[in-house]
Write an enzyme that holds these catalytic residues in place. Structure first.
Site, PDB file in Angstrom:
ATOM      1  N   HIS A  26      -5.037 -11.795   9.115  1.00  0.00           N
ATOM      2  CA  HIS A  26      -4.572 -10.408   9.011  1.00  0.00           C
ATOM      3  C   HIS A  26      -4.725  -9.760  10.379  1.00  0.00           C
ATOM      4  CE1 HIS A  26      -3.804  -6.419   7.765  1.00  0.00           C
ATOM      5  NE2 HIS A  26      -5.025  -5.998   8.001  1.00  0.00           N
ATOM      6  N   CYS A  54      -4.393  -4.023   2.457  1.00  0.00           N
ATOM      7  CA  CYS A  54      -3.512  -4.949   3.159  1.00  0.00           C
ATOM      8  C   CYS A  54      -3.450  -6.333   2.531  1.00  0.00           C
ATOM      9  CB  CYS A  54      -3.956  -5.096   4.612  1.00  0.00           C
ATOM     10  SG  CYS A  54      -4.003  -3.523   5.459  1.00  0.00           S
ATOM     11  N   GLU A  78       0.834  -1.187   0.000  1.00  0.00           N
ATOM     12  CA  GLU A  78       0.000   0.000   0.000  1.00  0.00           C
ATOM     13  C   GLU A  78       0.872   1.241   0.000  1.00  0.00           C
ATOM     14  OE1 GLU A  78      -3.019  -0.832   3.123  1.00  0.00           O
ATOM     15  OE2 GLU A  78      -3.057   1.369   3.107  1.00  0.00           O
ATOM     16  N   SER A 100      -8.702  -4.058   2.849  1.00  0.00           N
ATOM     17  CA  SER A 100      -9.896  -3.219   2.772  1.00  0.00           C
ATOM     18  C   SER A 100     -10.257  -2.961   1.333  1.00  0.00           C
ATOM     19  CB  SER A 100      -9.626  -1.890   3.482  1.00  0.00           C
ATOM     20  OG  SER A 100      -9.530  -2.111   4.854  1.00  0.00           O
ATOM     21  N   ASN A 142       0.886  -3.401  12.771  1.00  0.00           N
ATOM     22  CA  ASN A 142       0.223  -3.862  11.555  1.00  0.00           C
ATOM     23  C   ASN A 142       1.055  -3.459  10.356  1.00  0.00           C
ATOM     24  OD1 ASN A 142      -1.411  -4.425   9.390  1.00  0.00           O
ATOM     25  ND2 ASN A 142      -3.026  -2.966   9.935  1.00  0.00           N
ATOM     26  N   ARG A 169     -16.197   2.002  12.978  1.00  0.00           N
ATOM     27  CA  ARG A 169     -16.675   0.676  13.348  1.00  0.00           C
ATOM     28  C   ARG A 169     -17.117  -0.141  12.142  1.00  0.00           C
ATOM     29  NH1 ARG A 169     -17.070  -1.026  18.195  1.00  0.00           N
ATOM     30  NH2 ARG A 169     -18.752  -2.470  17.630  1.00  0.00           N
ATOM     31  N   THR A 197     -15.356  -0.827   9.784  1.00  0.00           N
ATOM     32  CA  THR A 197     -14.235  -1.653   9.341  1.00  0.00           C
ATOM     33  C   THR A 197     -14.251  -3.023  10.019  1.00  0.00           C
ATOM     34  OG1 THR A 197     -12.772  -0.885  11.119  1.00  0.00           O
ATOM     35  CG2 THR A 197     -12.740   0.372   9.070  1.00  0.00           C
ATOM     36  N   LYS A 204      -6.709  -7.462  18.702  1.00  0.00           N
ATOM     37  CA  LYS A 204      -7.979  -8.122  19.016  1.00  0.00           C
ATOM     38  C   LYS A 204      -8.624  -8.854  17.852  1.00  0.00           C
ATOM     39  CE  LYS A 204      -9.796  -6.449  23.184  1.00  0.00           C
ATOM     40  NZ  LYS A 204     -10.537  -5.420  23.907  1.00  0.00           N
TER      41      LYS A 204
END
Lengths: 130, 348, 382
Positions: free
Chosen positions: B234, B112, B80, B296, B266, B199, B201, B239
């Site tokens: 990924h 990603c 990216e 994404s 990340n 959110r 995502t 979390k």
């Protein structure tokens, strides 16, 4: 850095391509047309091992304009196992720890950007061996 | 039968702790670390970018493959954060690795997912018999906007995989790709930082695609979670991958080796590929491995891999992921971090 | 080959000469030299300048300066060897007179460094562009590496480096043309800001403007112009590898040794015969290495020389009585000629408070880059 010049330098900058004089065995980086030791003209190509020893060093505190954000940084003359010497930065460590005798490995890094719109120039820098 | 014949990874040595970023923006470090399950992340130096990371990872992959780089017939880098907007990263990396000129090169992008994308196409070319060996690399040095959640996680790093038919260390048993048009995270041309849907995502983007691809590949292969030694997903934060793994029936022991995000951050296109490299560093012959990426926009690529007898022979031939995460590193202050990530306006 | 003498000299003050352009400084120095000799014409001229082009955008300095001097038509050419440009201009002038081709030849060194150019970048063009500058090294950085190698090999200390600056400032305080009239203590030098480890600001010569000129003619015509001509008895130029990494021993300046030997041989003298010397102290370490390479001290023993007074006025071999590049200033292309002027004045007994008693034989050594070129002249009072 004009593109044609940069492109010519790719073998030596990207692959550590050097030249060994068939006459006296001296290894020069980058390769030359005439051996500086014996003036011989038969030179064979070889790629240097990506490692070396620091011969002498300094820490640049007042840098050239292109390197402003990176200062202070260490620079050193590094000698590879083949006996070739060249000068480059030593990074990923506290600059004042770079002293003659330090063992380093050579990694592919971005050496400089030509401002906001010019080409990106790559090469090798030294990193202390853990 | 094709698979991975060599693999390698690279994580920059500079780091910044989540504590330090939280302190900068007046946030409670403990809340952040608990919420995102992140401790620290890698920071690229001025002299590091997607290309230099690809070369470092690529050198290790070639060392483990034990082949002459001239035999690599295709090289794909997914990222990216390609250094140029127009001019390929792959050509610089190829020249540095001693690959080519007889080689096919293309740069990939898909948020990603670009890393596994490059791997997918490299694999396909080998399976088709068009080339003997092909390399797929996922690497990134992506930016997180100041005082945004992504600033805690956006980091730098990547992994490279050489695919071939001879000397396989991990067979590719199956692949599955699940893709839809979901605008959860994007960056317009010319913008410095990306934007995201908050959110949105989560469930409709990350979980929808990761779970769909993973479930589909399990069904396709007839395998169940307990058949696997390892799984890696990924890792946009600490979390999400643990939650996805749990929902799919994986246990902590299966997830922890690949779950390197707490100290790496990340690495976007390098995220699950580097997690996979960490797994390959310790996996034993016949171990089954699941990797599902997420990009994404959105999509997930899933691979089921099986380690071979040759894997233990090559693990020690190049630096392991753990040695890079736990080895010598330098911690930055926020000011140094901002300088390296070019967040400070300078006189041109 | 004819014998050659210097019959007149002139120079501007060295410093930040905001009110003078490159050509104006040239005219001031050249006119003073001709007046000093009582001459009103020249046969040809050599203009030593490292880079009129990069500092001021002006090339083709030979004809420009001849024209500015009111002597358009005269043979005039720009010579360049980085910081040794002035010494080379002197050498070329010497050769032209010695060969019999011309009688009156002017050698002028000039440099205008304060007109807004990026000095660090311009000076770096004297280093190896492909192999050194590409990676971010600076001029001080190269000499810093030489210093570190010298300290490693011979135990030279940072204080030894500081003493060179202190000594040269003590000398320069007596020179009305010097950029810095003040003296410094060792403590002040050692606490100045770091430029490239171990070199600090006060180990480094400054950025300066200035011009210096000498007029040469055959010795047997010198009496027409002056009672006290100074004969040039030795002249030698040597090169060394441009990149520091290509040198066998980074702590030793081969080109300086070779040019020194060449000049001594031509003059039929040795280092012990020299009574006063101007040496290229662009950085303190450079003076230490140059006095070793010139044979004033044994190799490796240059460190303590300034500290022990060996190279001070009144010592065994006074070095840089003018204040050197450090205190006098270093307008790059002008330095080599200014060094010759100091020896000229010393050998004529005109050095005032800096006078070395009964000086009959003097040496000037001028160096380019990190030691890639060196030019040495030996002078004799007649």
């Amino acid at each position: 850095m004009p593109s044609p010049r940069y492109t010519r330098e790719i073998p030596s900058r990207y692959r550590l391509e050097a030249g060994r004089c068939k006459g006296c065995g001296k290894v020069n980086y980058p390769a030359r047309l005439i051996c500086p030791s014996c003036r011989g003209e038969e030179i064979e190509k070889l790629n240097l091992s990506p490692q070396g020893t620091v011969i002498t060093s300094t820490v640049i505190h007042v840098p050239p304009a292109d390197f402003l954000m990176e200062a202070p940084y260490a620079m050193a003359v590094v000698e590879t196992p083949e006996g070739a010497r060249f000068m480059t930065q030593v990074v990923d460590c506290e600059p004042s720890t770079v002293l003659p005798g330090m063992e380093v490995s050579l990694e592919f890094r971005l050496i400089r950007k030509e401002g906001k719109s010019g080409i990106l120039c790559y090469g090798h820098k030294a990193v202390p061996v853990a | 039968m094709a698979g991975i014949v060599g693999y390698g990874a690279y994580i920059p040595r500079k780091r910044i702790k989540a504590d330090e970023i939280a302190r900068q923006w007046g946030k409670n470090p403990e809340t952040i670390k608990r919420g995102l399950l992140l401790q620290e992340k890698s920071v690229p130096g001025f002299d590091e970018d997607t290309i230099t990371i690809s070369v470092a990872a690529g050198r290790s992959a070639i060392a483990r493959a034990g082949i002459d780089p001239q035999k690599i017939g295709a090289l794909y880098i997914g990222s990216e954060s390609h250094p140029y907007a127009v001019k390929p990263s792959g050509t610089v990396a190829a020249e540095a690795l001693g690959i080519g000129p007889e080689v096919h090169i293309a740069d990939f992008e898909f948020a990603c997912k670009a890393g596994t994308e490059a791997m997918f196409v490299a694999l396909g070319l080998v399976e088709a018999g068009r080339v003997d060996y092909a390399m797929g690399i996922g690497a990134d040095t992506s930016q997180g906007a100041p005082d945004d959640a992504l600033e805690f996680s956006a980091s730098a790093g990547g992994a490279a995989f050489v695919f071939g038919r001879d000397g396989i260390v991990a067979e590719v048993v199956e692949t599955y790709s699940y893709t839809s048009d979901t605008a959860d995270f994007w960056r317009r041309e010319g913008e410095f930082y990306p934007r995201h849907g908050g959110r949105f995502t989560g469930e409709p983007a990350y979980f929808k695609h990761v779970l769909a691809a993973s479930r589909a590949i399990l069904e396709k292969t007839g395998l169940k979670a307990e058949d696997f030694a390892y799984a890696v997903f990924h890792m946009p934060n600490g979390k999400f991958p643990l939650s996805a793994g749990k929902q799919l029936g994986f246990k902590k022991e299966q997830l922890e080796t690949g779950w390197i995000v707490p100290t790496m951050g990340n690495t976007y296109s390098g995220s699950s590929p580097t997690g996979l490299a960490a797994i390959l560093d310790v996996a034993k012959p016949d171990d089954l491995i699941l990797i599902t990426s997420f990009g994404s926009g959105a999509g997930s690529d899933s691979f089921v891999l099986k380690a071979t007898k040759r894997l233990p022979e090559v693990q020690g031939l190049a630096p392991t992921v753990r040695s890079m995460l736990d080895g010598p590193r330098q911690y930055m202050t926020y000011g140094e971090y901002a300088k390296f990530r070019e967040k400070i306006i300078v006189n041109e | 080959m004819r014998e050659v003498a210097i019959i007149g000299a002139g120079m501007t003050r060295f410093g930040e000469l905001w009110n003078q352009s490159l050509r104006q400084m040239f005219v001031e120095a050249a006119a003073e030299a001709l007046n000093d000799a009582g001459a009103d014409r020249i046969d040809s001229m050599y203009v030593g300048c490292m880079s009129g082009g990069q500092f001021t955008g002006q090339e083709h300095l030979g004809p420009l300066m001849a024209d500015q001097f009111g002597m358009a038509g005269v043979a005039s050419v720009h010579v360049e060897s980085a910081c040794a440009s002035g010494g080379v201009a002197l050498r070329q002038a010497f050769i032209e007179v010695a060969s019999g081709m011309s009688d009156l030849v002017l050698a002028v060194g000039i440099e205008k460094m304060t007109d807004g150019a990026d000095v660090t970048n311009v000076l770096a063009t004297a280093a190896d562009q492909e192999l050194e500058v590409y990676y971010g090294v600076t001029f001080p950085g190269l000499y810093a590496m030489i210093a570190r190698a010298h300290m490693q090999a011979y135990g030279t200390t940072e204080e030894d480096l500081a003493w060179v600056s202190v000594k040269n400032h003590r000398h320069g305080a007596k020179n009305e043309k010097a950029q810095f009239p003040s003296e410094f203590t060792v403590e002040q030098v050692m606490s100045s800001s770091m430029v490239a480890e171990p070199l600090r600001l006060l180990h480094c010569s400054p950025v300066s403007d200035g011009a210096a000129a000498v007029l040469l003619c055959p010795l047997d015509q010198a009496k027409d112009y002056t009672d006290k001509p100074v004969k040039i008895v030795g002249s030698s130029l040597a090169t060394g590898s441009l990149a520091l990494a290509d040198r066998e021993d980074p702590a030793f300046l081969d080109s300086v040794q070779k040019s020194g030997e060449g000049a001594y041989k031509m003059a039929g003298v040795g280092p012990r015969d020299i009574q006063v010397a101007e040496v290229h102290d662009c950085f303190s370490i450079a003076e230490i290495c140059c006095i070793e390479a010139l044979g004033f001290v044994e190799r490796g023993k240059g460190g303590p020389a300034a500290r022990e007074g060996f190279t001070a006025i009144g010592g065994c071999i006074p070095v840089n009585t003018s204040g050197g590049l450090k205190a006098k200033g270093h307008p790059v292309g002008a330095t080599g000629v200014a060094q010759a002027i100091e020896i000229f004045r010393q050998l004529r007994g005109e050095a005032g408070a800096r006078q070395v008693e009964n000086a009959r034989l003097g040496l000037a050594q001028n160096m380019g880059g990190s030691g890639a070129s060196s030019v040495v002249h030996i002078f004799q009072g007649v």
